[in-house]
Design an enzyme around this catalytic site. Structure first.
Site, short mmCIF file in Angstrom:
data_model
loop_
_atom_site.label_atom_id
_atom_site.label_comp_id
_atom_site.label_asym_id
_atom_site.label_seq_id
_atom_site.Cartn_x
_atom_site.Cartn_y
_atom_site.Cartn_z
N ASP A 23 5.24 3.34 -0.72
CA ASP A 23 4.19 4.20 -1.29
C ASP A 23 3.91 5.33 -0.30
O ASP A 23 3.57 5.08 0.85
CB ASP A 23 2.92 3.36 -1.51
CG ASP A 23 1.84 4.12 -2.27
OD1 ASP A 23 1.10 3.48 -3.03
OD2 ASP A 23 1.71 5.35 -2.10
N ASP A 136 4.86 8.35 -6.63
CA ASP A 136 5.13 8.21 -5.20
C ASP A 136 5.31 6.76 -4.78
O ASP A 136 5.14 6.43 -3.61
CB ASP A 136 3.99 8.86 -4.38
CG ASP A 136 2.75 7.99 -4.31
OD1 ASP A 136 2.49 7.23 -5.27
OD2 ASP A 136 2.06 8.05 -3.28
N GLU A 137 5.66 5.92 -5.73
CA GLU A 137 5.63 4.49 -5.46
C GLU A 137 6.78 3.78 -6.16
O GLU A 137 7.05 4.06 -7.33
CB GLU A 137 4.29 4.00 -6.01
CG GLU A 137 3.94 2.61 -5.74
CD GLU A 137 2.68 2.20 -6.51
OE1 GLU A 137 1.89 3.08 -6.92
OE2 GLU A 137 2.53 1.00 -6.70
N1 DCP Z 1 -3.48 10.76 -8.07
C1 DCP Z 1 -4.33 11.49 -8.88
N2 DCP Z 1 -5.49 10.93 -9.32
C2 DCP Z 1 -5.83 9.67 -8.95
C3 DCP Z 1 -4.98 8.93 -8.13
C4 DCP Z 1 -3.79 9.51 -7.70
O1 DCP Z 1 -4.03 12.63 -9.22
N3 DCP Z 1 -6.97 9.14 -9.37
C5 DCP Z 1 -2.27 11.41 -7.57
C6 DCP Z 1 -2.54 12.03 -6.23
C7 DCP Z 1 -1.86 11.14 -5.25
C8 DCP Z 1 -0.73 10.57 -6.06
O2 DCP Z 1 -1.21 10.49 -7.39
O3 DCP Z 1 -1.42 11.86 -4.12
C9 DCP Z 1 -0.29 9.19 -5.59
O4 DCP Z 1 -1.33 8.23 -5.76
P1 DCP Z 1 -1.67 7.14 -4.68
O5 DCP Z 1 -2.59 6.19 -5.32
O6 DCP Z 1 -0.43 6.60 -4.06
O7 DCP Z 1 -2.52 7.95 -3.61
P2 DCP Z 1 -2.05 8.78 -2.37
O8 DCP Z 1 -0.58 8.79 -2.22
O9 DCP Z 1 -2.68 10.12 -2.45
O10 DCP Z 1 -2.73 8.04 -1.16
P3 DCP Z 1 -2.28 6.69 -0.42
O11 DCP Z 1 -1.99 7.08 0.98
O12 DCP Z 1 -3.46 5.79 -0.53
O13 DCP Z 1 -1.08 6.15 -1.14
MG MG Z 2 0.56 7.03 -2.25
#
Ligand code: DCP
Ligand code: MG
Length: 414
Positions: A23, A136-137
């Site tokens: 992730d 991203d996962e």
């Molecule tokens: N995303 C979004 N709205 C949300 C959750 C996520 O637009 N409510 C988008 C933005 C994130 C991407 O999806 O960058 C990936 O989601 P993640 O849950 O993996 O969150 P992040 O990668 O940003 O943070 P982390 O470091 O916790 O994985």
């Molecule tokens: Mg993420």
């Protein structure tokens, strides 16, 4: 298992698969940093519906530096700005301290998808089976690539996971957290356990102990409602759930109660399988250097169109929309598409429409071209495999676009 060593500990859950969950850390913010080095190490907020200088929109993600100021996902931008003023404002306003300000950027989904493609290409090379769960996962089954054998106090699996993580960092330039475990739920919790830039390994035999202190919501399948119901039964942690009376769980939750109990005990036999049917089929190819040679561009598009049509035929798929992607320097992703009045399976038509769409870019240098058919209908009831942009056939080509779950990212033709 390779390596010929002995297994490290007792395999109490009978599972010695090796599953990685990858992730990316603060994905959208990491993408923004990739193209703007000024943002590295700084608080970065990426806003959905945000426009430069305006207070509208909501936080899609925030870098960990911005999270330290209390900025979080889904927060209104106006609330984020109260906690973390804009850098541009802080520079102009002597009452604000630039050391306590951050950079705000609007979402650029096309660009994030490009970055995601590069990551997924690496992941596919690193695993025999992969399940992409969001942009991203992904889960990777790497059982055949490495082993739980311990060498010098570390499992080979850990070394392999580090290799995957470092390839993403080196070849794409974004940080990812990786969890390694003998099953999917433990791998997922492990990747989240030490974010950002985490690498957490849960060996076979350690899964139950790893889960024990965590909240029940860490158990796959326990959402907020189930967590509340479990709390009413006095079950707070995954350890409580593992120790709970299976009869009571079954009475309250039916068959699902048994599954949750098993999962809390470290068992999860879900296989890493690709997701269901593709929403689109596509293929793309990059040039070594951007080219404005129209004949070469047309030849590439015609070849891609033929490949895509052939793959659609192989899946008994009909399509209603035909599109192209042309990436122009520096890295502008342009997509064009045309929808037909009804579904077809016609290779000549894919080529003609794709070439027609390409004509708009006549004379422009192009780095990369792609052809995609979408709005798919399936004639036969076959179980399609993972899809999106197809697997690269040269090192220069990008691999599959993730067909992400997040509606926000939609598809190429959304
Ligand atoms: N995303 C979004 N709205 C949300 C959750 C996520 O637009 N409510 C988008 C933005 C994130 C991407 O999806 O960058 C990936 O989601 P993640 O849950 O993996 O969150 P992040 O990668 O940003 O943070 P982390 O470091 O916790 O994985
Ligand atoms: Mg993420």
């Amino acid at each position: 298992m390779s390596g010929g060593g002995t297994l490290p500990s007792v395999v109490d859950d009978g599972d010695d698969r090796i599953v990685c969950h990858v992730d990316v850390d603060c994905f959208y913010a990491s993408c923004e940093r990739l193209r703007d080095p000024e943002l590295r190490g700084q608080p970065v907020v990426v806003g959905m519906g945000y426009e430069s200088g305006e207070p509208h929109g909501a936080v899609a993600t925030a870098s960990y530096e911005a999270r330290a100021f209390g900025v979080e996902s889904a927060q209104p931008i106006s609330a984020a700005l109260e906690r973390l003023p804009r850098m541009a404002d802080a520079r102009d306003d002597p009452s604000l301290d630039p050391a306590e300000a951050g950079y705000y950027r609007p979402v650029d989904l096309e660009y994030y998808r490009e970055v995601a493609e590069r990551i997924k290409t690496i992941l596919r090379e690193c695993a025999d089976r992969i399940r992409e769960v969001s942009v991203d996962e992904a889960y990777l089954d790497v059982t055949e690539r490495t082993a739980w054998t311990v060498v010098d106090g570390r499992t080979l699996a850990e070394g392999y996971a580090r290799y995957v993580k470092e390839r993403i960092a080196r070849q794409v330039g974004v940080p990812a957290s990786v969890g390694v475990a003998p099953n999917m739920s433990a791998a997922k919790v492990a990747s989240d356990h030490d974010k950002p830039d985490g690498l957490v390994v849960v060996e076979p035999g350690e899964v139950r102990a790893f889960f024990e202190p965590l909240s029940v919501s860490a158990v796959h399948g326990v959402g907020p409602v189930t967590a509340r119901e479990l709390r009413e039964l006095g079950v707070e942690t995954a350890g409580d759930l593992a120790a709970a009376d299976p009869g009571i769980l079954r009475e309250r939750f039916g068959e699902r109660g048994r599954t949750l109990h098993e999962r809390a005990r470290g068992h999860d036999d879900r296989e890493v399988t690709p997701k269901g049917r593709p929403k689109s089929l596509s293929r793309e190819s990059a040039f070594t250097e951007a080219t404005d040679d129209a004949a070469r561009q047309r030849e590439t598009v015609a070849g891609l169109a033929a490949d895509v049509a052939e793959r659609a035929a192989g899946k008994d798929a009909l399509y209603r929309t035909i599109g192209i992607k042309a990436v122009t320097p520096p890295y502008d992703v342009n997509t064009r598409e045309r929808s037909l009045p009804g579904p077809v399976a016609d290779a000549d038509l894919v080529r003609e429409v794709a070439l027609d769409l390409l004509a708009e870019f006549a004379g422009e240098p192009i780095r990369k071209l792609g052809v995609r058919v979408s709005n798919l209908q399936f004639a036969a009831a076959e179980q399609a495999r993972l899809d999106g942009w197809d697997r690269a056939d040269t090192a220069e080509c990008e691999g599959d676009v993730p067909l992400c779950d997040q509606s926000s990212l939609g598809d190429f033709d959304a």
